[in-house]
Structures are given as structure tokens and as C-alpha cells.
Design a protein around this motif. Structure first.
Motif, PDB file in Angstrom:
ATOM      1  N   VAL A   1       1.030  -1.202   0.036  1.00 20.96           N
ATOM      2  CA  VAL A   1      -0.280   0.115   0.439  1.00 20.96           C
ATOM      3  C   VAL A   1       1.031   0.933   0.450  1.00 20.96           C
ATOM      4  CG1 VAL A   1      -1.526   1.485   1.519  1.00 20.96           C
ATOM      5  CG2 VAL A   1      -2.069  -1.133   1.225  1.00 20.96           C
ATOM      6  N   PHE A   2       0.685   2.160  -0.979  1.00 20.30           N
ATOM      7  CA  PHE A   2       2.240   3.314  -1.008  1.00 20.30           C
ATOM      8  C   PHE A   2       1.977   3.873   0.454  1.00 20.30           C
ATOM      9  CE2 PHE A   2       1.822   3.009  -6.344  1.00 20.30           C
ATOM     10  CZ  PHE A   2       2.252   1.587  -5.590  1.00 20.30           C
ATOM     11  N   ILE A   3       0.106   4.316   0.462  1.00 24.68           N
ATOM     12  CA  ILE A   3      -0.071   5.882   1.602  1.00 24.68           C
ATOM     13  C   ILE A   3      -0.902   4.923   2.618  1.00 24.68           C
ATOM     14  CG2 ILE A   3      -1.239   7.906   1.901  1.00 24.68           C
ATOM     15  CD1 ILE A   3       1.148   8.222  -0.108  1.00 24.68           C
ATOM     16  N   GLY A   4      -0.024   4.975   3.991  1.00 24.64           N
ATOM     17  CA  GLY A   4      -0.497   3.976   5.004  1.00 24.64           C
ATOM     18  C   GLY A   4      -0.497   5.001   6.210  1.00 24.64           C
ATOM     19  N   GLY A   5       0.581   4.935   6.702  1.00 32.72           N
ATOM     20  CA  GLY A   5       0.858   6.441   7.852  1.00 32.72           C
ATOM     21  C   GLY A   5       1.454   7.684   7.655  1.00 32.72           C
ATOM     22  N   ALA A   6       1.358   7.848   6.678  1.00 28.45           N
ATOM     23  CA  ALA A   6       1.746   9.021   5.107  1.00 28.45           C
ATOM     24  C   ALA A   6       0.461   9.706   4.877  1.00 28.45           C
ATOM     25  CB  ALA A   6       2.188   8.859   4.073  1.00 28.45           C
ATOM     26  N   VAL A   7      -0.880   9.056   5.178  1.00 31.70           N
ATOM     27  CA  VAL A   7      -1.989  10.289   5.394  1.00 31.70           C
ATOM     28  C   VAL A   7      -2.115  10.613   6.494  1.00 31.70           C
ATOM     29  CG1 VAL A   7      -3.224   8.437   6.628  1.00 31.70           C
ATOM     30  CG2 VAL A   7      -4.027   9.470   4.893  1.00 31.70           C
ATOM     31  N   VAL A   8      -1.689  10.661   8.184  1.00 32.86           N
ATOM     32  CA  VAL A   8      -1.328  10.999   9.247  1.00 32.86           C
ATOM     33  C   VAL A   8      -0.673  12.469   9.078  1.00 32.86           C
ATOM     34  CG1 VAL A   8      -0.578  10.809  11.712  1.00 32.86           C
ATOM     35  CG2 VAL A   8      -2.117   9.438  10.481  1.00 32.86           C
ATOM     36  N   GLN A   9       0.291  12.113   8.327  1.00 34.35           N
ATOM     37  CA  GLN A   9       1.579  12.805   8.365  1.00 34.35           C
ATOM     38  C   GLN A   9       1.182  14.589   7.323  1.00 34.35           C
ATOM     39  OE1 GLN A   9       4.643  11.547   6.195  1.00 34.35           O
ATOM     40  NE2 GLN A   9       5.624  10.231   7.547  1.00 34.35           N
TER      41      GLN A   9
END
Length: 267
Positions: A74-82
Motif C-alpha cells: 500500500v503506497f500511503i499508510g501512515g503517510a496519510v496521518v503526516q
């Protein structure tokens, strides 16, 4: 340079190392790493299964017998929180997202597809774009934060469902690691969607742990996989609480949102 010979006793990719570090030594055992992206691997044993669902077939480990795995990214995991922190600026620190998401009972019908860099497995759509649907005048920052966390679980659930289809084996549990695996709300929702327990170990840095186990197995620190598996300890176990028909409804809602995000960048 070190003043002594240091043997190279183990070589592994980071996700294969994390699979080993999680003690997923038997076919049907799966782990998910929740980092900037998400990386889910399912051990398929001695069989290299060619995926029909957009996954990658990879070698899991050869210690000593060769095992294979299905892998999905999955490209965007925790990056969505960032993005909530740096883009929308609705939180100051990433750790604040759970408290904000808990300020509402649910996502209020809001669904967030974080296709900022397209979609990875199992869709492989470079033209997908980030999409938030279901907004009303009653939608708040809390609803968006909750939908953002849920998006990580939705994407991971898609991967495990695809792996179950390819392998023909239903999952019994999902072992988790990575920075975002510290988020209880995320892991409970993950268990609810999957309908199986999600298990967080005491040691979340399982990539480094797996590398140590592989090297230790080769140099005699440990004598078998079974001995290594006994080192793995549970910190917290999340049992599914959501009714299956509700979980299926939520997954269908996610699929509807996906259709609106996919292909958007084609113009």
C-alpha cells in the motif's frame, strides 16, 4: 577495519525479514507492517503461488528450507496521518490523530481514499488521486481523521482478502508491526474489517529482529525456527467486535469511494 572477521550470516529484504521476525514460519501466517506505506506478506510454505489478484510472489526465507510468500504494498499508510499534520494542519503531532479520531463515534459517512501517489496492490492504478467523499455540513476534523485511519485498514483488508483468494486459505490472525501499529483505534478497526484477531507483539521493530534471528540461526545462537518462534510475545490482541454484515457494508462503501478515486489523473 573492525579488527576481526565478522561473518555475514543472513541476508533478507526488509519485509521478508519482518515476516521472519514475527515468527510467521508456517503457511497461512501473515504479518502487516504499518509504516509510511503498508506491507503485508502471507507465508505460503513450499509453494510459490502465482497471484491472480495483483500481488507479488516472493521468496520468504531459506532457513534452512525454502519458503515463499505473497506480498502486497500500500503506497500511503501512515503517510496519510503526516498529511493531516503537515497539509491540513489539523494535528500538531502524528500521535494526536487517535485522540482526534476518538472525538467522534464513527466517520459519519466520510470515506477517505488516500491515493496521493496512485494506488498500489491490488489495483496498481497510477492515475488514482486522493478523494474524500460523504462530506456534509456536520463533518468535522474528527470525522476526517477517523476516515484517514480507517483508510489504512481498508487498504490492508483488501490485500489480505486478495491473498486469501490466491492461496485458498482463510486467515486465522494478522500479526502487525511498524510505527502506526501503536494506534489502538486503527488495529481494532482492522480486526473488525477482517473478522480475525489482530495481534501486536511486544517488539514492533520486527525487521531488525528478523535479521538478528536469521543471523543467529546461521551461527548457532538458535538451533531451529521453533526455538525462535517461542521468543515472539504478545503485547495486545484485538478481537473483532463488528458484526460481519456491517463489516461487509463498510467494505462495499470503501469500494464505491475507490471507483470515484480511480483514474482521476487521466484527465
Amino acid at each position: 577495519m573492525l579488527g576481526a572477521e565478522v561473518p555475514i550470516a543472513g541476508i533478507a529484504g526488509d519485509q521478508q525479514s519482518a515476516l521472519f521476525g514475527q515468527g510467521c514460519h508456517e503457511a497461512g501466517m501473515a504479518k502487516n507492517t504499518y509504516g509510511t506505506g503498508c506491507f503485508l506478506l502471507l507465508n505460503t510454505g513450499a509453494e510459490a503461488i502465482a497471484s491472480k489478484s495483483g500481488l507479488i510472489t516472493t521468496c520468504a526465507a531459506e532457513a534452512p528450507m525454502k519458503q515463499f510468500a505473497l506480498e502486497g504494498s500500500v503506497f500511503i499508510g501512515g503517510a496519510v496521518v503526516q498529511w493531516l499534520r503537515d497539509g491540513l494542519k489539523i494535528i500538531r503531532k502524528s500521535l494526536e490523530v487517535e485522540r482526534l479520531a476518538k472525538s467522534v463515534r464513527d466517520s459519519g459517512g466520510v470515506v477517505f481514499v488516500p491515493g496521493f501517489a496512485g494506488l498500489g496492490a491490488p489495483h496498481w492504478d497510477p492515475y488514482a488521486r486522493g478523494t474524500i467523499v460523504g462530506l456534509t455540513r456536520g463533518s468535522t476534523a474528527g470525522h476526517i481523521a477517523r476516515a484517514a485511519l480507517e483508510s489504512i485498514a481498508f487498504q490492508s483488508a483488501e490485500l489480505l482478502h486478495a491473498m486469501e483468494q490466491d492461496s485458498g486459505q482463510p486467515s486465522k490472525e494478522l500479526r502487525v508491526d511498524g510505527g502506526a501499529a501503536a494506534n489502538d483505534l486503527l488495529l481494532q478497526f482492522q480486526a473488525d474489517l477482517l473478522g480475525v484477531p489482530v495481534v501486536r507483539p511486544r517488539v514492533l521493530e520486527t525487521t531488525a529482529l528478523g535479521a538478528a534471528y536469521l543471523a543467529g540461526l546461521a551461527t548457532g545462537v538458535w538451533t531451529s525456527r521453533e526455538q525462535i518462534a517461542k521468543q515472539w510475545k504478545i503485547a495486545k490482541r484485538f478481537e473483532p467486535k463488528m458484526k460481519r454484515d456491517e463489516a461487509e457494508r463498510r467494505m462495499e462503501e470503501w469500494k464505491r469511494a475507490l471507483e470515484r478515486a480511480r483514474g482521476w489523473g487521466k484527465g
